[in-house]
Design a protein around this motif. Structure first.
Motif, PDB file in Angstrom:
ATOM      1  N   ASN A 198       0.857  -1.183   0.000  1.00 45.44           N
ATOM      2  CA  ASN A 198       0.000   0.000   0.000  1.00 45.44           C
ATOM      3  C   ASN A 198       0.894   1.235   0.000  1.00 45.44           C
ATOM      4  OD1 ASN A 198      -2.923  -0.842   0.321  1.00 45.44           O
ATOM      5  ND2 ASN A 198      -1.964  -2.050   1.939  1.00 45.44           N
ATOM      6  N   VAL A 199       0.657   2.121  -0.971  1.00 42.83           N
ATOM      7  CA  VAL A 199       1.442   3.349  -1.074  1.00 42.83           C
ATOM      8  C   VAL A 199       0.660   4.525  -0.488  1.00 42.83           C
ATOM      9  CG1 VAL A 199       2.767   4.795  -2.677  1.00 42.83           C
ATOM     10  CG2 VAL A 199       2.492   2.382  -3.157  1.00 42.83           C
ATOM     11  N   SER A 200      -0.601   4.297  -0.182  1.00 42.97           N
ATOM     12  CA  SER A 200      -1.487   5.278   0.447  1.00 42.97           C
ATOM     13  C   SER A 200      -2.286   4.553   1.513  1.00 42.97           C
ATOM     14  CB  SER A 200      -2.481   5.831  -0.567  1.00 42.97           C
ATOM     15  OG  SER A 200      -1.977   6.902  -1.269  1.00 42.97           O
ATOM     16  N   ASP A 201      -3.052   5.315   2.275  1.00 37.21           N
ATOM     17  CA  ASP A 201      -4.016   4.695   3.181  1.00 37.21           C
ATOM     18  C   ASP A 201      -5.218   4.300   2.331  1.00 37.21           C
ATOM     19  OD1 ASP A 201      -2.320   5.179   5.293  1.00 37.21           O
ATOM     20  OD2 ASP A 201      -3.399   6.950   6.000  1.00 37.21           O
ATOM     21  N   ASN A 202      -5.346   3.006   2.068  1.00 32.10           N
ATOM     22  CA  ASN A 202      -6.387   2.493   1.169  1.00 32.10           C
ATOM     23  C   ASN A 202      -7.519   1.860   1.972  1.00 32.10           C
ATOM     24  OD1 ASN A 202      -5.004   3.216  -1.267  1.00 32.10           O
ATOM     25  ND2 ASN A 202      -3.632   1.496  -0.923  1.00 32.10           N
ATOM     26  N   LYS A 203      -8.306   2.712   2.611  1.00 34.67           N
ATOM     27  CA  LYS A 203      -9.403   2.224   3.451  1.00 34.67           C
ATOM     28  C   LYS A 203     -10.416   1.400   2.662  1.00 34.67           C
ATOM     29  CE  LYS A 203      -8.982   5.945   6.750  1.00 34.67           C
ATOM     30  NZ  LYS A 203      -9.517   7.133   7.358  1.00 34.67           N
ATOM     31  N   ASN A 204     -10.531   1.678   1.369  1.00 37.81           N
ATOM     32  CA  ASN A 204     -11.478   0.933   0.528  1.00 37.81           C
ATOM     33  C   ASN A 204     -11.074  -0.539   0.353  1.00 37.81           C
ATOM     34  OD1 ASN A 204      -9.246   2.001  -0.998  1.00 37.81           O
ATOM     35  ND2 ASN A 204     -10.297   1.398  -2.866  1.00 37.81           N
ATOM     36  N   LEU A 205      -9.848  -0.901   0.744  1.00 37.39           N
ATOM     37  CA  LEU A 205      -9.396  -2.286   0.648  1.00 37.39           C
ATOM     38  C   LEU A 205      -9.595  -3.051   1.961  1.00 37.39           C
ATOM     39  CD1 LEU A 205      -6.081  -1.851  -1.398  1.00 37.39           C
ATOM     40  CD2 LEU A 205      -8.406  -2.262  -2.233  1.00 37.39           C
ATOM     41  N   ASP A 206     -10.001  -2.345   3.013  1.00 33.52           N
ATOM     42  CA  ASP A 206     -10.249  -2.977   4.310  1.00 33.52           C
ATOM     43  C   ASP A 206     -11.614  -3.673   4.292  1.00 33.52           C
ATOM     44  OD1 ASP A 206      -7.841  -2.052   5.361  1.00 33.52           O
ATOM     45  OD2 ASP A 206      -8.752  -0.223   6.161  1.00 33.52           O
ATOM     46  N   PRO A 207     -11.801  -4.670   5.162  1.00 31.49           N
ATOM     47  CA  PRO A 207     -13.106  -5.320   5.221  1.00 31.49           C
ATOM     48  C   PRO A 207     -14.155  -4.397   5.832  1.00 31.49           C
ATOM     49  CG  PRO A 207     -11.713  -6.130   6.991  1.00 31.49           C
ATOM     50  CD  PRO A 207     -10.857  -5.225   6.145  1.00 31.49           C
ATOM     51  N   GLY A 208     -15.356  -4.618   5.436  1.00 27.66           N
ATOM     52  CA  GLY A 208     -16.501  -3.866   5.972  1.00 27.66           C
ATOM     53  C   GLY A 208     -17.722  -4.726   5.742  1.00 27.66           C
ATOM     54  N   ARG A 209     -18.576  -4.291   4.816  1.00 27.52           N
ATOM     55  CA  ARG A 209     -19.733  -5.107   4.454  1.00 27.52           C
ATOM     56  C   ARG A 209     -19.340  -6.196   3.461  1.00 27.52           C
ATOM     57  NH1 ARG A 209     -24.610  -3.273   6.117  1.00 27.52           N
ATOM     58  NH2 ARG A 209     -25.676  -4.361   4.436  1.00 27.52           N
ATOM     59  N   LYS A 210     -18.097  -6.137   2.997  1.00 30.79           N
ATOM     60  CA  LYS A 210     -17.571  -7.181   2.113  1.00 30.79           C
ATOM     61  C   LYS A 210     -16.155  -7.531   2.564  1.00 30.79           C
ATOM     62  CE  LYS A 210     -16.174  -3.734  -1.144  1.00 30.79           C
ATOM     63  NZ  LYS A 210     -15.373  -3.285  -2.024  1.00 30.79           N
ATOM     64  N   TRP A 211     -15.647  -8.645   2.061  1.00 29.31           N
ATOM     65  CA  TRP A 211     -14.296  -9.078   2.411  1.00 29.31           C
ATOM     66  C   TRP A 211     -13.279  -8.053   1.923  1.00 29.31           C
ATOM     67  CZ3 TRP A 211     -13.004 -13.336   5.242  1.00 29.31           C
ATOM     68  CH2 TRP A 211     -14.031 -14.249   5.498  1.00 29.31           C
ATOM     69  N   GLY A 212     -12.208  -7.885   2.693  1.00 25.80           N
ATOM     70  CA  GLY A 212     -11.140  -6.990   2.301  1.00 25.80           C
ATOM     71  C   GLY A 212      -9.909  -7.761   1.844  1.00 25.80           C
ATOM     72  N   TYR A 213      -8.805  -7.038   1.788  1.00 22.30           N
ATOM     73  CA  TYR A 213      -7.511  -7.607   1.406  1.00 22.30           C
ATOM     74  C   TYR A 213      -6.680  -7.743   2.672  1.00 22.30           C
ATOM     75  CZ  TYR A 213      -8.893  -6.753  -3.381  1.00 22.30           C
ATOM     76  OH  TYR A 213      -9.574  -6.779  -4.586  1.00 22.30           O
TER      77      TYR A 213
END
Length: 194
Positions: free
Chosen positions: A130-145
């Motif tokens: 990760n070169v940025s803070d990629n919150k969209n890749l974290d789990p939430g209502r769907k699986w993350g990375y």
């Protein structure tokens, strides 16, 4: 039935780990990545991502990451590699692993995570920084990375990688391929420091 399948994969990884030395008593193993742009050292978190760490270390210790390329680079997002050689031939993969994205580690700048397909438990050998803070890749209502470690040395190398010129590669039909190949020359599990 799905649970038994996942349990079997986990036990299979444990058996594999016993055949090669993955430094199983080290909760935070470190790996040195020698790249064509410099050296990166990552510290892995076996406490929060034990399956992912052992999977990654299996590829490291067997030399399967050596002479692979970082094939996908998106400025201010990620630097991805581990799956292809210099000719973009796909490297062999082991079984897919259980997605440990709910372990509390976040896709923040300077972390290392597993790449996967759209389905949750499809990670095997490809990883990304990760070169940025990629919150969209974290789990939430769907699986993350699944994040499984962080850079402790060489963050400037990843930043330089993320800034290289990229283009569409016609032979692979991929966007974001570095114009000048970035090679992962060698990955080494470092001795534990006690």
């Amino acid at each position: 039935m799905k649970y038994l399948s996942l349990l079997f994969m986990t036990l299979s990884l444990a058996v594999q780990a016993n055949k090669i030395d993955l430094d199983p008593d080290n909760l935070y193993p470190q790996v040195k990545l020698e790249t064509s742009m410099g050296i990166i050292i990552v510290e892995l978190d076996r406490v929060k991502a034990p399956i992912t760490v052992d999977n990654f270390l299996t590829y490291v210790v067997t030399g399967e990451y050596n002479n692979t390329v970082f094939h996908r680079v998106i400025k201010d997002f990620i630097v991805q590699g581990g799956g292809y050689d210099k000719e973009f031939s796909m490297k062999k993969t082991h079984e897919n692993i259980v997605n440990e994205s709910g372990n509390g580690l976040k896709n923040e700048s300077g972390t290392i995570a597993m790449a996967k397909e759209s389905r949750p438990h499809t990670a095997n050998r490809q990883f990304f920084f990760n070169v940025s803070d990629n919150k969209n890749l974290d789990p939430g209502r769907k699986w993350g990375y699944a994040v499984f470690g962080a850079i402790i040395e060489g963050e400037e190398v990843i930043e330089a990688m993320s800034a290289v010129e990229t283009d569409y590669d016609e032979s692979m039909a991929w966007d974001d391929v570095p114009v000048e190949p970035i090679i992962l020359v060698k990955a080494t599990l470092l001795p534990a420091a006690f």
